[in-house]
Design a protein around this motif. Structure first.
Motif, PDB file in Angstrom:
ATOM      1  N   ASP A 192       0.839  -1.192   0.000  1.00 59.41           N
ATOM      2  CA  ASP A 192       0.000   0.000   0.000  1.00 59.41           C
ATOM      3  C   ASP A 192       0.877   1.247   0.000  1.00 59.41           C
ATOM      4  O   ASP A 192       2.110   1.175  -0.055  1.00 59.41           O
ATOM      5  N   ASP A 193       0.257   2.402   0.041  1.00 58.01           N
ATOM      6  CA  ASP A 193       0.975   3.670   0.058  1.00 58.01           C
ATOM      7  C   ASP A 193       1.661   3.837   1.410  1.00 58.01           C
ATOM      8  O   ASP A 193       1.008   3.766   2.457  1.00 58.01           O
ATOM      9  N   PRO A 194       2.981   4.071   1.434  1.00 60.68           N
ATOM     10  CA  PRO A 194       3.662   4.214   2.718  1.00 60.68           C
ATOM     11  C   PRO A 194       3.270   5.467   3.491  1.00 60.68           C
ATOM     12  O   PRO A 194       3.458   5.521   4.717  1.00 60.68           O
ATOM     13  N   GLY A 195       2.733   6.445   2.801  1.00 63.26           N
ATOM     14  CA  GLY A 195       2.380   7.685   3.495  1.00 63.26           C
ATOM     15  C   GLY A 195       3.605   8.306   4.128  1.00 63.26           C
ATOM     16  O   GLY A 195       4.647   8.473   3.470  1.00 63.26           O
ATOM     17  N   ASP A 196       3.498   8.642   5.414  1.00 63.63           N
ATOM     18  CA  ASP A 196       4.614   9.277   6.122  1.00 63.63           C
ATOM     19  C   ASP A 196       5.505   8.275   6.852  1.00 63.63           C
ATOM     20  O   ASP A 196       6.437   8.678   7.562  1.00 63.63           O
ATOM     21  N   HIS A 227       3.800  -1.687  13.247  1.00 61.71           N
ATOM     22  CA  HIS A 227       4.988  -1.313  14.016  1.00 61.71           C
ATOM     23  C   HIS A 227       5.713  -0.100  13.429  1.00 61.71           C
ATOM     24  O   HIS A 227       6.915   0.086  13.653  1.00 61.71           O
ATOM     25  N   GLY A 228       4.970   0.705  12.679  1.00 61.57           N
ATOM     26  CA  GLY A 228       5.449   2.034  12.342  1.00 61.57           C
ATOM     27  C   GLY A 228       6.433   2.167  11.206  1.00 61.57           C
ATOM     28  O   GLY A 228       7.216   3.128  11.173  1.00 61.57           O
ATOM     29  N   PHE A 229       6.395   1.256  10.238  1.00 57.67           N
ATOM     30  CA  PHE A 229       7.265   1.416   9.068  1.00 57.67           C
ATOM     31  C   PHE A 229       6.599   0.752   7.870  1.00 57.67           C
ATOM     32  O   PHE A 229       5.607   0.021   8.011  1.00 57.67           O
ATOM     33  N   HIS A 230       7.128   1.023   6.693  1.00 57.66           N
ATOM     34  CA  HIS A 230       6.604   0.433   5.456  1.00 57.66           C
ATOM     35  C   HIS A 230       7.683  -0.454   4.859  1.00 57.66           C
ATOM     36  O   HIS A 230       8.777   0.009   4.528  1.00 57.66           O
ATOM     37  N   LEU A 231       7.382  -1.747   4.745  1.00 58.30           N
ATOM     38  CA  LEU A 231       8.309  -2.708   4.163  1.00 58.30           C
ATOM     39  C   LEU A 231       8.040  -2.823   2.669  1.00 58.30           C
ATOM     40  O   LEU A 231       6.954  -3.248   2.258  1.00 58.30           O
TER      41      LEU A 231
END
Length: 331
Positions: free
Chosen positions: A15-19, A49-53
Motif C-alpha cells: 500500500d501507500d507508505p504515506g509518512d 509497528h510504524g514502518f513500510h516494508l
C-alpha cells in the motif's frame, strides 16, 4: 511459479507508505525469507509497528562474486537483506559498512543425491563431483570442515567441486547428471526429493550442531542493513524486529497460512512439498538472540577457521561491532 507471479502476490499487499519510514527489502525469489516477508505484508505487521516494508524479489545469481542481494546492499539499492554471518564477516572485513541486527535461522542445506547413488555420507565424497552454488557457500565450508575434522580429508582436494552460480542452475546440474551430489539450500531440498527420484543423504544442520557443540538452534543467516540506514532509521529497524516476531509466531502456528504460501509463493504447491518446507522452516527459524547465542556463533566460526582455514572461509575473524543486538529507537 515464476518470480513475476510471486512479486505480484506481494504487490497485492503493498500500500501507500504515506509518512512511514520505508525499508527496502531485497530478497532472492527462491529464498526462504520470502515466506516471512509475505506474512508481514499479508497481515500488515509492518504498518502495525510504524514502518513500510517495500519487498522486491531478485535473482539468486552472482554479480562480481557477490550474491545479488549483497550487491544491492553494497550499491545502496536495499536497506534489508539476509546472508550468512560468515559472508557478512567477509564483506565487513573488506570494507563494507554492513551490520547484522537480527537473527534469521539455521539456513543451511542438504547433500542431495540420486536415489540409486552409493553416496550415504561425507566419507563417500572422495572422487565425486559435488555441485555447490559457490565455493565460499556455507554448505561447502561446513562440508570441508566436517570432512577434515572427522574423516581426515579435504573434499576440495579429493573431490571435484563444481560451482553452479545459482540455486536454479545447481538443481539443473543434479537432474542432468553433471554432478554426483548437490549441496542445495534447505528450502529447495523438499522440491527435489518429493518430486524424485532423489534423496537427502545428509542434512547440513547436523554438521552445524556437531561442529558447534551447541544444543540450541544456532542462526547461520542474519538480517543485515547498512550503517547509514541504521543511524538514519533506527525506528524502522526496531519496527522490523517486532514485525518479525509477529510473523514468526503466525508461521509457527498457522497451517492454513502455509497452504496459502504454497499457492502464492512456492514453485511447487504439492502438499507434501509444502509440508516439508513448513516443517523445515519451523525447525530452522530463530526468534531472537542474546550475547550467549552470539558467543556460540563466534565459537563455531573459530572452530571452522581452525579446521577449514582462512582459504575456505575467505576471512580469518569476525569484526567487532558486526553484530548489533540492540537498536536504539529515536522515540
Amino acid at each position: 511459479m515464476d518470480i513475476d507471479t510471486q512479486q505480484a502476490a506481494l504487490d497485492d499487499h503493498h500500500d501507500d507508505p504515506g509518512d512511514l519510514p520505508v525499508m527496502r527489502a531485497r530478497f532472492e525469489h527462491n529464498g526462504s525469507p520470502r515466506y516471512l516477508l509475505y506474512t508481514i505484508k499479508r497481515f500488515g505487521f509492518d504498518r502495525d509497528h510504524g514502518f513500510h516494508l517495500d519487498v522486491e524479489l531478485v535473482s539468486d545469481e552472482l554479480e562480481d562474486g557477490l550474491e545479488t542481494v549483497e550487491a544491492k546492499l553494497h550499491e545502496g539499492d536495499a536497506d534489508l537483506i539476509d546472508i550468512d554471518y560468515i559472508s557478512t564477516a567477509r564483506e565487513r572485513v573488506g570494507g563494507a559498512p554492513i551490520v547484522a541486527f537480527h537473527p534469521y535461522g539455521r539456513t543451511v542445506g542438504g547433500l542431495v543425491v540420486h536415489e540409486d547413488s552409493a553416496i550415504e555420507g561425507l566419507t563417500d565424497l572422495r572422487d565425486c563431483r559435488v555441485g555447490v552454488v559457490r565455493r565460499l557457500d556455507k554448505n561447502w565450508i561446513l562440508t570441508r570442515a566436517a570432512c577434515r575434522e572427522y574423516h581426515d580429508f579435504d573434499p576440495e582436494d579429493e573431490a571435484i567441486s563444481v560451482e553452479a552460480g545459482s540455486k536454479v542452475e545447481l538443481t539443473r546440474m543434479l537432474r542432468d547428471g553433471e554432478v554426483d551430489a548437490a549441496l542445495q539450500f534447505w528450502q529447495i531440498v523438499p522440491e527435489i526429493v518429493e518430486t524424485g527420484p532423489y534423496r537427502e543423504a545428509l542434512p547440513m544442520a547436523d554438521l552445524v550442531q556437531r561442529l558447534s557443540g551447541a544444543d540450541e538452534t544456532l542462526p547461520i543467516s542474519t538480517f543485515l542493513t547498512s550503517e547509514d540506514y541504521l543511524a538514519e532509521s533506527p525506528d524502522a529497524v526496531e519496527g522490523f524486529k517486532r514485525a518479525y516476531a509477529d510473523a514468526v509466531e503466525r508461521l509457527q502456528t498457522d497451517d492454513d497460512l502455509w497452504a496459502e504460501l504454497g499457492e502464492r509463493m512456492m514453485y511447487e504447491d504439492d502438499p507434501a512439498v509444502v509440508r516439508g518446507i513448513r516443517d523445515g522452516w519451523r525447525e530452522m527459524v530463530v526468534a531472537d538472540w542474546d550475547g550467549e547465542k552470539v558467543a556460540a556463533m563466534e565459537r563455531l566460526f573459530d572452530h571452522l577457521l581452525e579446521v577449514a582455514g582462512k582459504d575456505a572461509l575467505g576471512v580469518d575473524h569476525i569484526p567487532e561491532d558486526m553484530f548489533r543486538l540492540e537498536v536504539t529507537p529515536t522515540q
